[in-house]
Design a protein around this motif. Structure first.
Motif, PDB file in Angstrom:
ATOM      1  N   GLU A  53     -56.303  -3.526  15.410  1.00 14.17           N
ATOM      2  CA  GLU A  53     -56.044  -4.730  16.523  1.00 14.17           C
ATOM      3  C   GLU A  53     -55.920  -4.659  17.944  1.00 14.17           C
ATOM      4  OE1 GLU A  53     -53.818  -7.185  17.441  1.00 14.17           O
ATOM      5  OE2 GLU A  53     -54.914  -9.168  17.411  1.00 14.17           O
ATOM      6  N   ARG A  54     -54.938  -3.625  18.179  1.00 14.74           N
ATOM      7  CA  ARG A  54     -54.815  -3.380  19.692  1.00 14.74           C
ATOM      8  C   ARG A  54     -55.866  -2.466  20.164  1.00 14.74           C
ATOM      9  NH1 ARG A  54     -50.901  -2.862  23.273  1.00 14.74           N
ATOM     10  NH2 ARG A  54     -50.865  -1.463  24.822  1.00 14.74           N
ATOM     11  N   VAL A  55     -56.419  -1.478  19.290  1.00 14.97           N
ATOM     12  CA  VAL A  55     -57.178  -0.634  19.921  1.00 14.97           C
ATOM     13  C   VAL A  55     -58.763  -1.169  20.240  1.00 14.97           C
ATOM     14  CG1 VAL A  55     -58.666   1.448  19.238  1.00 14.97           C
ATOM     15  CG2 VAL A  55     -56.364   1.429  18.869  1.00 14.97           C
ATOM     16  N   GLY A 110     -43.174   3.256  30.429  1.00 15.86           N
ATOM     17  CA  GLY A 110     -43.173   4.010  29.189  1.00 15.86           C
ATOM     18  C   GLY A 110     -44.165   3.290  28.372  1.00 15.86           C
ATOM     19  N   GLY A 111     -45.528   3.070  29.036  1.00 12.43           N
ATOM     20  CA  GLY A 111     -46.448   2.514  28.071  1.00 12.43           C
ATOM     21  C   GLY A 111     -46.831   3.544  27.044  1.00 12.43           C
ATOM     22  N   THR A 112     -46.827   4.878  27.295  1.00 14.45           N
ATOM     23  CA  THR A 112     -46.877   5.894  26.269  1.00 14.45           C
ATOM     24  C   THR A 112     -45.987   6.970  26.578  1.00 14.45           C
ATOM     25  OG1 THR A 112     -48.079   7.786  25.448  1.00 14.45           O
ATOM     26  CG2 THR A 112     -48.425   7.108  27.608  1.00 14.45           C
ATOM     27  N   ILE A 137     -35.610   1.816  34.780  1.00 13.71           N
ATOM     28  CA  ILE A 137     -35.504   0.536  34.071  1.00 13.71           C
ATOM     29  C   ILE A 137     -34.906   0.347  32.964  1.00 13.71           C
ATOM     30  CG2 ILE A 137     -37.664   0.739  32.927  1.00 13.71           C
ATOM     31  CD1 ILE A 137     -38.247  -2.354  34.441  1.00 13.71           C
ATOM     32  N   CYS A 138     -34.839   1.625  32.224  1.00  7.87           N
ATOM     33  CA  CYS A 138     -34.234   1.596  30.688  1.00  7.87           C
ATOM     34  C   CYS A 138     -33.168   2.258  30.554  1.00  7.87           C
ATOM     35  CB  CYS A 138     -35.527   2.248  29.826  1.00  7.87           C
ATOM     36  SG  CYS A 138     -34.912   2.272  28.179  1.00  7.87           S
ATOM     37  N   VAL A 139     -33.064   3.448  30.566  1.00  7.21           N
ATOM     38  CA  VAL A 139     -32.083   4.395  30.319  1.00  7.21           C
ATOM     39  C   VAL A 139     -30.911   4.890  31.243  1.00  7.21           C
ATOM     40  CG1 VAL A 139     -33.038   4.991  27.973  1.00  7.21           C
ATOM     41  CG2 VAL A 139     -33.539   6.349  29.944  1.00  7.21           C
ATOM     42  N   SER A 297     -25.554  -1.087  27.699  1.00  7.52           N
ATOM     43  CA  SER A 297     -25.878  -0.580  28.956  1.00  7.52           C
ATOM     44  C   SER A 297     -26.529  -1.335  29.870  1.00  7.52           C
ATOM     45  CB  SER A 297     -26.348   0.969  28.922  1.00  7.52           C
ATOM     46  OG  SER A 297     -27.856   0.551  28.789  1.00  7.52           O
ATOM     47  N   ARG A 298     -27.061  -2.488  29.213  1.00  8.83           N
ATOM     48  CA  ARG A 298     -27.852  -3.450  30.422  1.00  8.83           C
ATOM     49  C   ARG A 298     -26.957  -4.342  31.066  1.00  8.83           C
ATOM     50  NH1 ARG A 298     -32.275  -0.461  29.169  1.00  8.83           N
ATOM     51  NH2 ARG A 298     -32.929  -0.815  26.728  1.00  8.83           N
ATOM     52  N   HIS A 299     -25.895  -3.893  31.496  1.00  6.78           N
ATOM     53  CA  HIS A 299     -24.637  -4.776  32.007  1.00  6.78           C
ATOM     54  C   HIS A 299     -24.222  -4.069  33.290  1.00  6.78           C
ATOM     55  CE1 HIS A 299     -24.298  -7.988  28.875  1.00  6.78           C
ATOM     56  NE2 HIS A 299     -24.311  -6.886  27.837  1.00  6.78           N
ATOM     57  N   SER A 457     -58.285   9.006  30.041  1.00  8.03           N
ATOM     58  CA  SER A 457     -56.595   9.252  30.037  1.00  8.03           C
ATOM     59  C   SER A 457     -56.179   9.234  31.260  1.00  8.03           C
ATOM     60  CB  SER A 457     -56.274  10.343  29.017  1.00  8.03           C
ATOM     61  OG  SER A 457     -56.771  11.842  30.188  1.00  8.03           O
ATOM     62  N   ASN A 458     -54.743   9.056  31.527  1.00 11.03           N
ATOM     63  CA  ASN A 458     -54.040   9.312  32.780  1.00 11.03           C
ATOM     64  C   ASN A 458     -54.445  10.717  33.316  1.00 11.03           C
ATOM     65  OD1 ASN A 458     -52.998   6.706  31.937  1.00 11.03           O
ATOM     66  ND2 ASN A 458     -50.860   7.327  31.718  1.00 11.03           N
ATOM     67  N   TRP A 459     -54.112  11.721  32.449  1.00  8.90           N
ATOM     68  CA  TRP A 459     -54.463  12.877  32.989  1.00  8.90           C
ATOM     69  C   TRP A 459     -55.714  13.182  33.800  1.00  8.90           C
ATOM     70  CZ3 TRP A 459     -52.381  17.081  34.949  1.00  8.90           C
ATOM     71  CH2 TRP A 459     -53.164  18.187  34.610  1.00  8.90           C
TER      72      TRP A 459
HETATM   73  N1  LIG Z   1     -36.354  -9.532  29.758  1.00  5.44           N
HETATM   74  C1  LIG Z   1     -36.443  -7.867  29.373  1.00  5.44           C
HETATM   75  N2  LIG Z   1     -36.869  -7.058  30.289  1.00  5.44           N
HETATM   76  C2  LIG Z   1     -37.037  -5.984  29.849  1.00  5.44           C
HETATM   77  C3  LIG Z   1     -36.531  -5.467  28.800  1.00  5.44           C
HETATM   78  C4  LIG Z   1     -35.716  -6.305  27.808  1.00  5.44           C
HETATM   79  O1  LIG Z   1     -35.444  -5.992  26.868  1.00  5.44           O
HETATM   80  N3  LIG Z   1     -35.655  -7.618  28.423  1.00  5.44           N
HETATM   81  N4  LIG Z   1     -36.595  -4.054  28.534  1.00  5.44           N
HETATM   82  C5  LIG Z   1     -36.752  -3.154  29.879  1.00  5.44           C
HETATM   83  C6  LIG Z   1     -37.011  -1.756  29.172  1.00  5.44           C
HETATM   84  S1  LIG Z   1     -35.879  -1.204  28.035  1.00  5.44           S
HETATM   85  C7  LIG Z   1     -38.127  -1.179  29.260  1.00  5.44           C
HETATM   86  S2  LIG Z   1     -38.116   0.614  28.979  1.00  5.44           S
HETATM   87  C8  LIG Z   1     -39.221  -1.759  30.372  1.00  5.44           C
HETATM   88  C9  LIG Z   1     -40.603  -1.415  29.845  1.00  5.44           C
HETATM   89  O2  LIG Z   1     -41.449  -1.695  30.808  1.00  5.44           O
HETATM   90  P1  LIG Z   1     -43.022  -0.931  30.588  1.00  5.44           P
HETATM   91  O3  LIG Z   1     -42.839   0.497  30.452  1.00  5.44           O
HETATM   92  O4  LIG Z   1     -43.650  -1.572  31.590  1.00  5.44           O
HETATM   93  O5  LIG Z   1     -43.406  -1.529  29.041  1.00  5.44           O
HETATM   94  P2  LIG Z   1     -44.389  -2.291  28.518  1.00  5.44           P
HETATM   95  O6  LIG Z   1     -44.307  -3.784  28.539  1.00  5.44           O
HETATM   96  O7  LIG Z   1     -44.610  -1.768  27.089  1.00  5.44           O
HETATM   97  O8  LIG Z   1     -45.768  -1.901  29.387  1.00  5.44           O
HETATM   98  C10 LIG Z   1     -46.557  -0.775  29.267  1.00  5.44           C
HETATM   99  C11 LIG Z   1     -47.961  -0.642  29.529  1.00  5.44           C
HETATM  100  O9  LIG Z   1     -48.520   0.377  29.693  1.00  5.44           O
HETATM  101  C12 LIG Z   1     -49.867   0.133  28.871  1.00  5.44           C
HETATM  102  N5  LIG Z   1     -49.958   1.670  28.525  1.00  5.44           N
HETATM  103  C13 LIG Z   1     -49.799   2.320  27.232  1.00  5.44           C
HETATM  104  N6  LIG Z   1     -50.357   3.486  27.094  1.00  5.44           N
HETATM  105  C14 LIG Z   1     -50.813   3.764  28.076  1.00  5.44           C
HETATM  106  C15 LIG Z   1     -51.747   4.960  28.937  1.00  5.44           C
HETATM  107  O10 LIG Z   1     -51.788   5.915  28.160  1.00  5.44           O
HETATM  108  N7  LIG Z   1     -52.151   4.844  30.001  1.00  5.44           N
HETATM  109  C16 LIG Z   1     -52.117   3.661  30.993  1.00  5.44           C
HETATM  110  N8  LIG Z   1     -52.404   3.633  31.954  1.00  5.44           N
HETATM  111  N9  LIG Z   1     -51.429   2.687  30.464  1.00  5.44           N
HETATM  112  C17 LIG Z   1     -50.905   2.645  29.351  1.00  5.44           C
HETATM  113  C18 LIG Z   1     -49.615  -0.782  27.893  1.00  5.44           C
HETATM  114  O11 LIG Z   1     -51.019  -1.348  27.823  1.00  5.44           O
HETATM  115  C19 LIG Z   1     -48.628  -1.860  28.568  1.00  5.44           C
HETATM  116  O12 LIG Z   1     -49.083  -2.751  29.257  1.00  5.44           O
HETATM  117  O13 LIG Z   1     -39.045  -3.231  30.222  1.00  5.44           O
HETATM  118  C20 LIG Z   1     -37.575  -3.556  30.617  1.00  5.44           C
HETATM  119  N10 LIG Z   1     -37.828  -5.050  30.837  1.00  5.44           N
END
Ligand SMILES: Nc1nc2c(c(=O)[nH]1)N[C@H]1C(S)=C(S)[C@@H](COP(=O)(O)OP(=O)(O)OC[C@H]3O[C@@H](n4cnc5c(=O)[nH]c(N)nc54)[C@H](O)[C@@H]3O)O[C@H]1N2
Ligand SMILES: Nc1nc2c(c(=O)[nH]1)N[C@H]1C(S)=C(S)[C@@H](COP(=O)(O)OP(=O)(O)OC[C@H]3O[C@@H](n4cnc5c(=O)[nH]c(N)nc54)[C@H](O)[C@@H]3O)O[C@H]1N2
Ligand SMILES: [Mo]
Length: 683
Positions: A53-55, A110-112, A137-139, A297-299, A457-459
């Protein structure tokens, strides 16, 4: 193409699942978990089960697009790849000539997690002299804290949990965010292990535990110090481990005298007896495994919290037990050649400035920034949805003088603001190499279908852009296979015998780290070679050298703010989205029902709020609309909004991140997503 082939889930999740893809006539018809994979064990989440459904989504970007409407409206006309690349190269050249390379900002996350696609842009933007992006943004905060204690981002192997007698799931909602962990938790529990969950609300994970500690948000460091107090006061410490593998025990023992359970009870909102009982249980069990989530950790104080938790298994010696220890992330156990992917050597000297990604809104709107950001190149991320302080991010993205390129699979909230949108392949359409932050397997996935439409692809796209802009480095001529070979060639013993050919043949190979894997059994890779209960390095950076509890900057102790905004809001992930990914799916939006806020009935009654009705959640940063769900799964004073809905699917056009702050947490430069004060009223 038909039959069944292997792939790997590319999403930002610790499970990094091995997938079995069923094809018919060159199309994906089913995706399931690989039953042969030792970590996946045939189990995958609902989101990826419906991956076809995503693809083939109607929201997919299938050709390059050029904006024809206002920014934010998402109105485009299709253009050719040649026209898109020419326009980007032309605009970038002009911006560099007028403002310098730093006026260009790449933005990715982190999209991928596939390593080639994750790092694709680094060498190119380094070569342009673009601003560097600090990917916090994450870790970052969690990892900085963890490293302060044990020197690396790693820990005991989760698969060993089947040998545990006590499991503590601390700030991790694995039933949503890492379902494969629950396979091992369940198996261990069936064999008699006692499972504890520590979380401010009763998550589905907490509901599967034997005991839940509904801790007040941001007070876990105090809880851990209280546990240490009891361990030390009652002689439940493994003195042999402490002597051989730790540094600073005497100082710590003195320090935690100030955290008796009755004081910790006041801070954490937990009964003192529950704290003491957990400490005794922990102190009497060597096979005790703590799985720490990134959540706590998100504090504001999140780095120090993670550091503090990492000290616990050192007091009981659990780090040296095959069923014991702790894990925050296994990411640092993969000793790959990251230099080959990142190529920092391509940067001009002095190196360009660094912009913290959680300050995207500030960077795009700060009138004093020199040079200003004039071009933004987004890939692997959806900043309009996921960044904190959404109001400011959108204001920045609206700028007419900002040239924005977004390379995406889907028409997201961010593509709505793009001047040029480029179509991206999915993991089913490109090759990549995957590590994991939950397990210890390296995996390779080759394309299983042809790219949808004109997706690249990105590459591939980065190579096109490098060529168009005259960036000449042999890096941009490498094949994917050549790059993967380089990444594997770090000469580290854990990678011995793991070759591109072997990964191609086997799909997945475990790191050569032995079993059981107990990296801190006799010490840790810190400056002293010990688990550092006392850290000189932190002291030198101006932080407390001992694990310390500091109240939140935005919390009940913030007197003036707390009067106006008396509810703490946490914003953890939901079940059917992955951050903002999958919000495009009508199927998954239906399963997820609506953007919801969980509220304790007591808080609702005080505001005349009835369950199921729309409410406004707001603070000084902005306001967004949710449906109220009344539940005593959360405690009075704590509201919960799960998941990130695209703002275009949320009534009022603002998402949860309009409420979150772009304040930086104590360590590592990461965000304090869960440290928010809000008020809620009927919409
Ligand atoms: N309110 C709130 N905000 C948060 C969080 C939360 O828990 N609450 N979590 C945070 C965390 S942990 C993280 S990691 C961040 C994540 O933030 P992002 O890394 O921005 O994560 P996603 O929302 O999954 O968006 C990734 C996008 O990349 C695209 N994508 C996927 N694969 C590829 C690819 O191969 N090439 C390209 N060009 N695009 C691709 C996808 O379609 C998607 O739209 O958000 C943070 N924001
Ligand atoms: N279904 C699904 N899976 C996902 C994601 C998703 O969005 N959806 N996101 C992926 C990503 S990018 C990441 S980084 C991981 C994150 O996954 P986890 O490591 O599980 O971290 P979080 O989900 O951010 O938070 C986990 C828990 O921490 C709790 N928490 C918040 N504040 C506190 C606190 O002060 N103390 C304690 N003890 N707990 C607290 C939250 O209530 C939540 O239940 O999950 C990944 N997996
Ligand atoms: Mo994340």
């Amino acid at each position: 193409m038909g039959g069944r082939v292997l792939s790997v889930c590319p999403h930002d999740c610790p499970s990094a699942c091995s997938l079995v893809v069923t094809l018919d006539g060159g199309r994906i018809v089913d995706v399931s978990g690989n039953p042969e994979h030792p970590y996946t064990q045939g189990v995958i989440c609902g989101k990826v089960h419906d991956y076809a459904e995503r693809v083939y989504s109607p929201m997919r970007v299938r050709t390059p697009l050029r904006r024809i409407g206002e920014k934010g409206k998402g109105q485009f006309e299709p253009i050719t790849w040649a026209a898109a690349v020419e326009e980007i190269a032309h605009r970038f050249h002009r911006i560099i000539a007028q403002w310098g390379g730093e006026a260009i900002l790449p933005f990715s996350y982190g999209g991928t997690l596939g390593l080639l696609q994750f790092y694709a842009g680094h060498p190119f933007f380094h070569a342009l002299g673009a601003s560097q992006l600090d990917r916090t943004i994450c870790v970052s905060t969690a990892y900085a804290g963890w490293r302060a204690t044990v020197g690396m981002v790693g820990g005991n192997d989760s698969e060993q949990m089947v040998h545990s007698d006590l499991i503590i799931l601390w700030g991790i909602n694995a039933a949503y965010t890492h379902i494969n962990l629950m396979t091992f938790v369940k198996r261990s529990r069936e064999k008699g292990a006692y499972v504890v969950a520590i979380d401010p609300y009763r998550t589905p994970t907490a509901k599967q535990a034997d005991e839940h500690l509904m801790v007040r948000p941001g007070t876990d460091a105090a809880l851990a110090l209280g546990l240490m107090h009891v361990l030390i006061a009652e002689g439940l410490v493994d003195q042999a481990y402490v002597a051989r593998a730790t540094l600073g025990y005497a100082e710590l023992a003195e320090h935690v005298k100030a955290y008796p359970p009755d004081r910790v009870a006041q801070i954490t909102g937990l009964p003192g007896e529950q704290i003491a009982a957990l400490a005794r249980r922990y102190g009497r069990t060597r096979a005790s495994y703590i799985r720490v989530g990134i959540g706590l950790s998100r504090h504001d104080n999140g780095g120090m919290t993670c550091r503090t938790l990492a000290c616990l298994p050192a007091l009981t010696g659990a780090y040296a037990h095959p069923g014991g220890g702790a894990l925050l992330s296994s990411s640092g156990s993969f000793p790959l050649n990251y230099h080959a992917l990142e190529r920092p050597d391509l940067m001009p000297r002095p190196v360009p400035r660094v912009i913290n990604m959680i300050h995207l809104g500030r960077a795009l709107t700060d009138p004093t920034l020199r040079p200003p950001i004039r071009a933004l190149y987004v890939y692997n991320s959806n900043p309009a949805s996921v960044c904190p302080n959404q109001g400011l991010v959108l204001k920045g993205l609206e700028r007419e003088d900002l040239f924005t390129v977004v390379h995406e699979q889907m028409l997201t909230d961010t593509t709505d603001y793009a001047d040029i949108v480029l179509p991206a392949t999915t993991s089913m359409e490109h090759v990549d190499l995957y590590k994991s932050y939950g397990h210890l397997y390296l995996q390779l996935a080759e394309p299983v279908i042809r790219p949808e439409g004109e997706a690249r692809s990105n590459w591939d796209v980065i190579r096109l852009l490098a060529w168009a802009m005259g960036v000449k480095d042999p890096h941009f001529e490498k094949s994917e296979a050549a790059l993967i070979r380089e990444v594997l060639a770090s000469d580290h013993p854990a990678l011995e015998g793991i070759t591109y050919e072997r990964l191609k043949a086997e799909g997945s190979v475990r790191l050569g780290v032995g079993r059981p894997y107990m990296p801190f059994a006799d010490g840790a890779p810190t400056p002293s070679g010990k688990v550092e209960l006392y850290s000189e390095r932190l002291a030198a950076q101006g932080f407390p050298p001992l694990p310390t509890y500091t109240p939140l900057q935005e919390g009940p102790e913030s007197a003036e703010l707390f009067c106006r905004f008396p509810l703490q809001l946490i914003v953890p992930p939901n079940r059917f989205f992955l951050n903002s990914s999958f919000s495009q799916s009508e199927l998954l939006r239906k399963r997820q029902k609506a953007p919801v806020v969980f509220l304790n009935p007591e808080d609702a009654a005080a505001r005349g709020i009835v369950g199921g009705e729309p409410v406004k959640v707001w603070n000084d940063r902005g306001a967004a609309q949710f449906v109220a769900t009344l539940t005593d799964d959360t405690r009075p004073g704590v509201a919960v909004v799960e998941g990130i809905w695209w703002r275009k699917f949320q009534p009022g056009g603002r998402g949860v991140n309009v409420l979150t702050s772009d304040r930086v947490a104590d360590l590592g430069g990461g965000p304090a997503f869960h440290s928010n004060l809000v008020e809620i009223s009927r919409a």
